[in-house]
Design a protein around this motif. Structure first.
Motif, PDB file in Angstrom:
ATOM      1  N   GLY A  76     -22.234  89.903 -58.905  1.00  0.00           N
ATOM      2  CA  GLY A  76     -23.335  90.835 -58.705  1.00  0.00           C
ATOM      3  C   GLY A  76     -24.636  90.502 -59.408  1.00  0.00           C
ATOM      4  N   LEU A  77     -24.586  90.026 -60.657  1.00  0.00           N
ATOM      5  CA  LEU A  77     -25.799  89.730 -61.413  1.00  0.00           C
ATOM      6  C   LEU A  77     -26.258  88.284 -61.249  1.00  0.00           C
ATOM      7  N   ALA A  78     -25.547  87.498 -60.436  1.00  0.00           N
ATOM      8  CA  ALA A  78     -25.828  86.060 -60.381  1.00  0.00           C
ATOM      9  C   ALA A  78     -27.262  85.765 -59.955  1.00  0.00           C
ATOM     10  N   ILE A  97     -19.810  81.817 -48.243  1.00  0.00           N
ATOM     11  CA  ILE A  97     -19.836  82.399 -46.900  1.00  0.00           C
ATOM     12  C   ILE A  97     -19.362  83.852 -46.936  1.00  0.00           C
ATOM     13  N   GLN A  98     -18.259  84.107 -47.650  1.00  0.00           N
ATOM     14  CA  GLN A  98     -17.696  85.458 -47.643  1.00  0.00           C
ATOM     15  C   GLN A  98     -18.568  86.453 -48.404  1.00  0.00           C
ATOM     16  N   ALA A  99     -19.325  85.985 -49.380  1.00  0.00           N
ATOM     17  CA  ALA A  99     -20.266  86.882 -50.049  1.00  0.00           C
ATOM     18  C   ALA A  99     -21.251  87.454 -49.047  1.00  0.00           C
ATOM     19  N   PRO A 143     -30.644  90.740 -56.257  1.00  0.00           N
ATOM     20  CA  PRO A 143     -30.791  89.731 -55.209  1.00  0.00           C
ATOM     21  C   PRO A 143     -29.620  88.745 -55.208  1.00  0.00           C
ATOM     22  N   HIS A 144     -29.318  88.202 -54.027  1.00  0.00           N
ATOM     23  CA  HIS A 144     -28.283  87.181 -53.946  1.00  0.00           C
ATOM     24  C   HIS A 144     -28.782  85.880 -54.568  1.00  0.00           C
TER      25      HIS A 144
END
Length: 321
Positions: A76-78, A97-99, A143-144
């Motif tokens: 989450g914080l990455a 991909i799954q994220a 953000p991703h």
């Protein structure tokens, strides 16, 4: 917070049942490595700042961020930490991909999941809550990050040591663990936990038999000469092979319990089996994981020929073969 040599454990609070995740900071002569990140919450950011104060490092010291898998409490914080540090974020290709499949605002997975659970017997009252519950996670993962890829067989420097990357799927399809062969230390994420059993869940668009995959992973990893495990939940522990044997027995017992109950009930939906195993006093969050875990076991039995699955009144019903 606790420290073992250059490895510092950073406990990060979670606003759901697990309550806490262990992230790690590994200090080295060229900088620091962060292993997993927690959720994008003010509480978790404050814990990272507290770790900096207690152990004498700052954002500019971070040379890389490494994720064991894509689940929100790890991922989450990455993106935020990448912005703060400028460091690369490493994850497996499968979990990259799954994220996006599960955590991107443009994904239709919330509706797919609601329909999936409905077909397996979840009633309309609960099904109506699924998509909103899944979308509630977006704020915790944005953000991703812009990730770089690592995978099984790679070596990666964490601090001043070279770790071997192992693919340890089951809990997540692309789950990675990191092994220091010199000391026998394993940074294991959710692959192996000291007390609770890692959640093994069946999700649409993912591994169709995750429990078999997890049991195969336990078998594949059991001869690795591990002396100390740094898990994502629970204390650091040393009873590596014994814990693997305990988890295998746990799943064998649960599979047998399911078969006996389905035989007695003369057939049941996954939701009915879930209610039998986990009761009816579950939050929507816990129910989602309990039902997905039940499905992982039922599909393991079906694919091994021990159960049949038939569609009855627009619901899937499992029967003893």
């Amino acid at each position: 917070m606790k420290q073992w040599g250059e490895i510092i454990q950073v406990p990060l609070p979670l606003p759901f049942a697990l309550k806490m995740i262990n992230a790690y900071i590994i200090k080295g002569s060229r900088g620091c490595t962060i292993i997993d990140t927690g959720l994008h919450t003010e509480e978790d950011l404050e814990m990272w700042k507290q770790a900096q104060t207690e152990y004498g490092w700052n954002w500019k010291d971070v040379e890389k961020i490494v994720l064991t898998h894509y689940h929100p409490d790890h991922y989450g914080l990455a993106g935020t930490l990448q912005e703060l540090t400028g460091a690369p974020v490493y994850i497996s290709e499968t979990d990259k991909i799954q994220a996006r499949i599960f955590l991107d605002r443009e994904s239709d997975m919330p509706e797919i999941m609601a329909d999936f659970y409905s077909k397996h017997g979840l009633d309309k009252e609960w099904t109506a809550k699924i998509s909103g519950h899944l979308r509630s996670f977006y704020r915790w993962v944005e953000p991703h990050p812009r990730p770089s890829l690592i995978g099984a067989g790679d070596t990666i420097q964490l601090g001043d040591r070279e770790y071997t990357v192992y693919h340890t799927p089951g809990h997540a399809d692309g789950h990675l663990s990191f092994f220091d062969p010199e000391r026998g230390w394993l940074i294991g994420g959710d692959f192996l936990l000291p007390k609770i059993t890692p959640n093994i869940s069946l999700w649409p668009r993912c591994n169709p038999n995750p429990l078999k995959t997890y049991l195969d992973t336990l078998e594949k990893m059991k001869d690795l000469p591990v002396k100390k495990v740094f898990p994502s939940h629970g204390r650091v522990f040393e009873h590596y092979r014994e814990r693997i044997d305990e988890l295998k027995r746990h799943h064998e017992e649960r599979l047998q319990k399911m078969k006996e109950w389905i035989a007695q009930a003369d057939g049941a939906t996954a939701f009915e089996v879930c209610t039998y195993l986990f009761g009816t006093s579950l939050s929507i969050h816990n129910l989602r994981f309990a039902l997905a875990e039940t499905l992982a076991h039922l599909e393991y039995l079906r694919l091994s020929g021990e159960l049949n699955r038939m569609e009855e009144k627009e619901k899937f019903v499992y029967h003893l073969s």
